[in-house]
Design an enzyme around this catalytic site. Structure first.
Site, PDB file in Angstrom:
ATOM      1  N   LEU A  49      -4.587  11.780  26.587  1.00  0.00           N
ATOM      2  CA  LEU A  49      -4.930  12.472  27.837  1.00  0.00           C
ATOM      3  C   LEU A  49      -4.026  11.978  28.964  1.00  0.00           C
ATOM      4  O   LEU A  49      -3.772  10.770  29.075  1.00  0.00           O
ATOM      5  CB  LEU A  49      -6.398  12.218  28.171  1.00  0.00           C
ATOM      6  N   MET A  79      -7.894  13.183  18.969  1.00  0.00           N
ATOM      7  CA  MET A  79      -6.554  12.655  18.683  1.00  0.00           C
ATOM      8  C   MET A  79      -5.471  13.167  19.632  1.00  0.00           C
ATOM      9  O   MET A  79      -4.306  13.241  19.250  1.00  0.00           O
ATOM     10  CB  MET A  79      -6.184  12.962  17.221  1.00  0.00           C
ATOM     11  N   ASN A 131     -14.290   6.196  25.036  1.00  0.00           N
ATOM     12  CA  ASN A 131     -13.681   6.455  23.729  1.00  0.00           C
ATOM     13  C   ASN A 131     -14.100   5.361  22.750  1.00  0.00           C
ATOM     14  O   ASN A 131     -14.394   4.236  23.170  1.00  0.00           O
ATOM     15  CB  ASN A 131     -12.154   6.435  23.882  1.00  0.00           C
ATOM     16  N   GLY A 148     -15.972  14.243  12.558  1.00  0.00           N
ATOM     17  CA  GLY A 148     -17.109  14.178  13.484  1.00  0.00           C
ATOM     18  C   GLY A 148     -18.254  13.294  13.062  1.00  0.00           C
ATOM     19  O   GLY A 148     -19.400  13.554  13.445  1.00  0.00           O
ATOM     20  N   HIS A 203     -12.588   3.245  19.465  1.00  0.00           N
ATOM     21  CA  HIS A 203     -11.312   2.925  18.823  1.00  0.00           C
ATOM     22  C   HIS A 203     -11.576   1.932  17.688  1.00  0.00           C
ATOM     23  O   HIS A 203     -12.285   0.940  17.889  1.00  0.00           O
ATOM     24  CB  HIS A 203     -10.369   2.299  19.858  1.00  0.00           C
ATOM     25  N   ASN A 222     -18.759  10.106  14.050  1.00  0.00           N
ATOM     26  CA  ASN A 222     -19.234   9.456  15.284  1.00  0.00           C
ATOM     27  C   ASN A 222     -19.951  10.460  16.182  1.00  0.00           C
ATOM     28  O   ASN A 222     -20.976  10.138  16.796  1.00  0.00           O
ATOM     29  CB  ASN A 222     -18.060   8.819  16.033  1.00  0.00           C
TER      30      ASN A 222
HETATM   31  C1  GRF Z   1     -13.090   6.857  13.911  1.00  0.00           C
HETATM   32  O1  GRF Z   1     -12.722   5.770  13.116  1.00  0.00           O
HETATM   33  C2  GRF Z   1     -12.806   6.585  15.362  1.00  0.00           C
HETATM   34  O2  GRF Z   1     -12.963   5.256  15.730  1.00  0.00           O
HETATM   35  C3  GRF Z   1     -11.346   6.946  15.444  1.00  0.00           C
HETATM   36  O3  GRF Z   1     -11.195   8.069  14.621  1.00  0.00           O
HETATM   37  C4  GRF Z   1     -12.205   8.055  13.614  1.00  0.00           C
HETATM   38  C5  GRF Z   1     -12.937   9.362  13.752  1.00  0.00           C
HETATM   39  O4  GRF Z   1     -13.837   9.597  12.712  1.00  0.00           O
HETATM   40  N1  GRF Z   1     -10.956   7.141  16.827  1.00  0.00           N
HETATM   41  P1  GRF Z   1     -14.979  10.689  12.886  1.00  0.00           P
HETATM   42  O5  GRF Z   1     -14.298  11.988  13.297  1.00  0.00           O
HETATM   43  O6  GRF Z   1     -15.940  10.199  13.921  1.00  0.00           O
HETATM   44  O7  GRF Z   1     -15.610  10.814  11.535  1.00  0.00           O
END
Ligand code: GRF
Length: 195
Positions: free
Chosen positions: A96, A93, A110, A15, A112, A17
């Site tokens: 959908l 992860m 999203n 988490g 990526h 982000n």
């Molecule tokens: C990030 O690198 C995001 O781009 C990818 O998964 C990772 C998630 O990291 N989809 P976090 O859970 O935000 O630490």
């Protein structure tokens, strides 16, 4: 002032982000308020971080449902119960299905970790290193049925260094993701919900 958009963040893991969006939304002028954080994994470390930040943090465990549709109906129900208007996936992860994506069309984004359209799917940094690319990066995009296939909202480029490993590159890209996502969520909301 226009009411802030009730936004949910979907996570599966640590988490970081998600927390960068939560922090951005602590500014009363930010167009989104983070109304809840939902994880499909009850043990996601991000759930505790969100709860500590005072956010409604719940899990909708995909393993508790017989199929994707049943899981997505439960997820959609949790979102409707909370009057959610917009969704930001942040390290979520689960793929959908078109059923869910259509319901949230134009309200679902999203992040990526690649320079889309390059390297959709998993192991993006490893693939960029193996290809001998000069740049890696991250992209925020609209979610459509094709995985990582929607229109790009914003992107950040990160130079690949000669001695980069998968881990060092991932760490530098993540640092940039944390700046990119709050800006991109803001512009996505302003572009669709009339900012
Ligand atoms: C990030 O690198 C995001 O781009 C990818 O998964 C990772 C998630 O990291 N989809 P976090 O859970 O935000 O630490």
């Amino acid at each position: 002032m226009r009411p802030r958009v009730r936004t949910a963040i979907l996570i599966s893991g640590r988490g970081s982000n998600m927390m960068s969006l939560v922090k951005a939304a602590q500014d009363p002028d930010y167009p989104a308020e983070i109304s809840c954080v939902i994880s499909n994994r009850p043990d996601a470390a991000g759930l505790q971080k969100a709860a500590t930040a005072g956010i409604d943090a719940i899990s909708v465990d995909h393993k508790a449902f017989p199929n994707r549709r049943a899981f997505e109906e439960a997820l959609d129900g949790a979102l409707q119960d909370r009057d959610i208007q917009f969704i930001a996936c942040a390290g979520f992860m689960r793929v959908l299905t078109p059923w869910f994506v259509d319901r949230w069309d134009g309200k679902l984004i999203n992040i990526h970790p690649s320079l889309l359209p390059k390297y959709k799917g998993l192991h993006t940094h490893q693939r960029a290193l193996e290809a001998g690319d000069s740049y890696a990066g991250a992209t925020v995009h609209w979610v459509v049925s094709e995985v990582d296939g929607g229109d790009i909202i914003d992107q950040v480029k990160v130079p690949i260094l000669d001695d980069d490993t998968h881990e060092s590159l991932q760490a530098r890209v993540l640092e940039q993701e944390l700046n990119l996502y709050p800006k991109a969520l803001k512009s996505a909301i302003n572009s669709t919900l009339g900012g």
